[in-house]
Design an enzyme around this catalytic site. Structure first.
Site, PDB file in Angstrom:
ATOM      1  N   LYS A 141      45.739  45.982  33.176  1.00 24.06           N
ATOM      2  CA  LYS A 141      46.526  45.473  34.594  1.00 24.06           C
ATOM      3  C   LYS A 141      45.206  44.540  35.451  1.00 24.06           C
ATOM      4  O   LYS A 141      46.306  43.145  35.920  1.00 24.06           O
ATOM      5  CB  LYS A 141      46.379  47.045  35.732  1.00 24.06           C
ATOM      6  CG  LYS A 141      45.840  46.125  37.484  1.00 24.06           C
ATOM      7  CD  LYS A 141      46.075  47.389  37.842  1.00 24.06           C
ATOM      8  CE  LYS A 141      45.035  47.388  38.300  1.00 24.06           C
ATOM      9  NZ  LYS A 141      44.687  46.502  40.622  1.00 24.06           N
ATOM     10  N   ASN A 142      44.442  45.431  35.118  1.00 28.22           N
ATOM     11  CA  ASN A 142      43.503  43.506  35.461  1.00 28.22           C
ATOM     12  C   ASN A 142      43.417  42.051  35.430  1.00 28.22           C
ATOM     13  O   ASN A 142      42.812  41.264  35.118  1.00 28.22           O
ATOM     14  CB  ASN A 142      41.993  43.991  35.922  1.00 28.22           C
ATOM     15  CG  ASN A 142      42.170  44.993  37.298  1.00 28.22           C
ATOM     16  OD1 ASN A 142      42.721  45.182  38.242  1.00 28.22           O
ATOM     17  ND2 ASN A 142      40.480  45.951  37.110  1.00 28.22           N
ATOM     18  N   CYS A 148      43.542  47.715  47.801  1.00 30.28           N
ATOM     19  CA  CYS A 148      43.012  49.170  48.433  1.00 30.28           C
ATOM     20  C   CYS A 148      41.799  49.192  49.090  1.00 30.28           C
ATOM     21  O   CYS A 148      41.042  47.774  49.337  1.00 30.28           O
ATOM     22  CB  CYS A 148      42.001  49.481  46.270  1.00 30.28           C
ATOM     23  SG  CYS A 148      42.904  49.898  45.250  1.00 30.28           S
ATOM     24  N   ARG A 175      36.036  42.333  50.800  1.00 28.71           N
ATOM     25  CA  ARG A 175      36.674  40.899  49.167  1.00 28.71           C
ATOM     26  C   ARG A 175      37.103  39.447  49.368  1.00 28.71           C
ATOM     27  O   ARG A 175      37.612  39.530  49.514  1.00 28.71           O
ATOM     28  CB  ARG A 175      36.955  41.659  48.162  1.00 28.71           C
ATOM     29  CG  ARG A 175      36.345  43.024  47.756  1.00 28.71           C
ATOM     30  CD  ARG A 175      37.856  43.610  46.530  1.00 28.71           C
ATOM     31  NE  ARG A 175      39.306  44.349  46.631  1.00 28.71           N
ATOM     32  CZ  ARG A 175      39.502  45.510  45.947  1.00 28.71           C
ATOM     33  NH1 ARG A 175      39.401  45.102  44.527  1.00 28.71           N
ATOM     34  NH2 ARG A 175      40.101  45.818  46.645  1.00 28.71           N
TER      35      ARG A 175
END
Length: 424
Positions: free
Chosen positions: A22-23, A120, A125
């Site tokens: 995914k990343n 999330c 972040r």
């Protein structure tokens, strides 16, 4: 809203095939914006976050086609016509990685408007490092009404190469600046760059597209900008976090599982800790055969940037420690607020206390099934692992978090003999 219901206590046995990462997939999808030629991707994971990114790219104007209607892992992206340089709040709020369209749009179209991100709920972040780097490359950036508004001055000008030292290691920041730098005039040097394999995978695709990048895999990337990139074909790297999650499931529940289509060389820190925990492993070039009998041993660890122990594996190894023989300390150094799974694990009978950014786990002989709630992507995986190791029935609510990063996890676990099902 879907839930997972499982009855634990059954060892896992069989084979599991790991999906694309995914990343790596999310930045790689955004890289298609850098060229007006088709980009062909294989081994694309069939995940909610990937579907969200594809939808965002379609809104921008990318033509997305699947050559085989029955194969969601093979896609062709054509960004010949960019209809809009805007990523709206409605699209971005569900997925933080949407910020990755900022660099490519700014580099190719010389302007971009991207909503501040969501995703999330595991910490701030901030995107300030992205903004700092793009400003160093000559972009004019304003934050207005919840949007990042960026353009080159004048808007006919390309971004300019620059030496950029980020204040902290940032994966998405490195990816955004790397993509932007490929079309800048002059040379860009990214110091303190993230070394994650997923960053390397993005860089490998960009090189196939005609980018000039040296230092791939190191913390110093040198990018010599080119005027134009072309189309390319690429297969997404296997997901090291999914592989690590299944290894943790074997460590907690017992059994013997062959983890296929993985990259053991990207899992060194996880493998070291699981060996400490007593998981026996045979390792090949693209497979790991893992077996566990009896209880695991408790292992202490701290998360840090690659190649150290990944924050995205913290919750899963904590679930192993919950049923381990002995006590352990788990220190989270990457994200604040990433212990939300602790109170849910404790509902299953775990004995874990939090002191600041450290969790102290006293292993218990067995967990007992209960209803628990997923709070984020990796927390949901840890609750599934704990449920597989628990006596009795466990129900994990809010598994839409799980679906963001795991491709039909319950089906893969069922094939390993787990008693698990998805219910409404």
């Amino acid at each position: 809203m879907d839930k997972l219901r499982m009855t634990g206590g059954t060892p896992l046995n069989g084979e599991v095939t790991i999906a694309g990462a995914k990343n790596a997939a999310l930045p790689i999808l955004c890289a298609c914006l850098l060229t007006d030629q088709p980009v062909v991707l294989r081994n694309l994971p069939d995940l909610q976050d990937v579907r969200t990114m594809l939808k965002l790219l379609q809104e921008i104007g990318v033509v997305v086609s699947f050559p085989d209607a029955n194969n969601p892992n093979h896609v062709i992206l054509n960004a010949a016509v960019i209809k809009s340089s805007e990523a709206t709040y409605e699209m971005v709020k569900t997925m933080r990685a949407s910020i990755l369209v900022l660099g490519p749009l700014l580099a190719r179209m010389h302007s971009a408007k991207v909503s501040l991100p969501g995703g999330c709920a595991i910490g701030a972040r901030p995107v300030d490092q992205h903004i700092k780097g793009l400003k160093a490359m000559g972009a004019s950036i304003k934050i207005k009404s919840g949007y990042i508004q960026a353009e080159t001055k004048p808007t006919t000008e390309r971004l300019k190469g620059a030496s950029i030292l980020t204040d902290m290691i940032t994966v998405t920041g490195t990816e955004n600046l790397l993509m932007a730098a490929t079309l800048a005039s002059g040379t860009t040097i990214l110091e303190n760059a993230a070394r994650e394999p997923e960053v390397g995978d993005l860089a490998e695709l960009l090189v196939k597209m005609g980018a000039k990048i040296t230092g791939i895999g190191s913390d110093r990337l040198v990018i010599e900008g080119v005027e134009k990139l072309h189309g390319a074909e690429h297969s997404v790297i296997p997901d090291r976090i999914e592989a690590g999650t299944f290894l943790c499931a074997v460590a907690a529940a017992g059994g013997e599982v062959l983890v296929k289509h993985c990259r053991p060389d990207t899992l060194d820190a996880v493998i070291v800790k699981l060996k400490e925990a007593g998981l026996k492993m045979e390792i090949g070039p693209d497979w790991i055969k893992a077996s566990m009998q009896g209880r695991p041993k408790a292992v202490s660890f701290r998360t840090s940037e690659y190649p150290a122990f990944p924050t995205d594996m913290q919750a899963q190894l904590m679930a192993v420690n919950a049923v381990a023989n002995g006590n352990s300390t788990i220190t989270e150094t990457i994200f604040e607020n990433r212990f939300m799974h602790v109170q849910e694990l404790n509902r299953l009978g775990a004995d874990i206390a939090i002191e600041g950014n450290t969790a102290i786990a006293q292993g218990v002989e067995r967990l007992s099934g209960a209803i628990v709630m997923a709070t984020d992507l990796r927390a949901s995986a840890s609750l599934v692992i704990a449920g597989l190791a628990a006596q009795g029935e466990t129900q994990v609510d809010r598994i839409y978090h799980l679906d963001r990063g795991y491709d039909r996890m319950e089906q893969k676990l069922t094939r390993l003999g787990a008693n698990i099902e998805r219910i409404k």
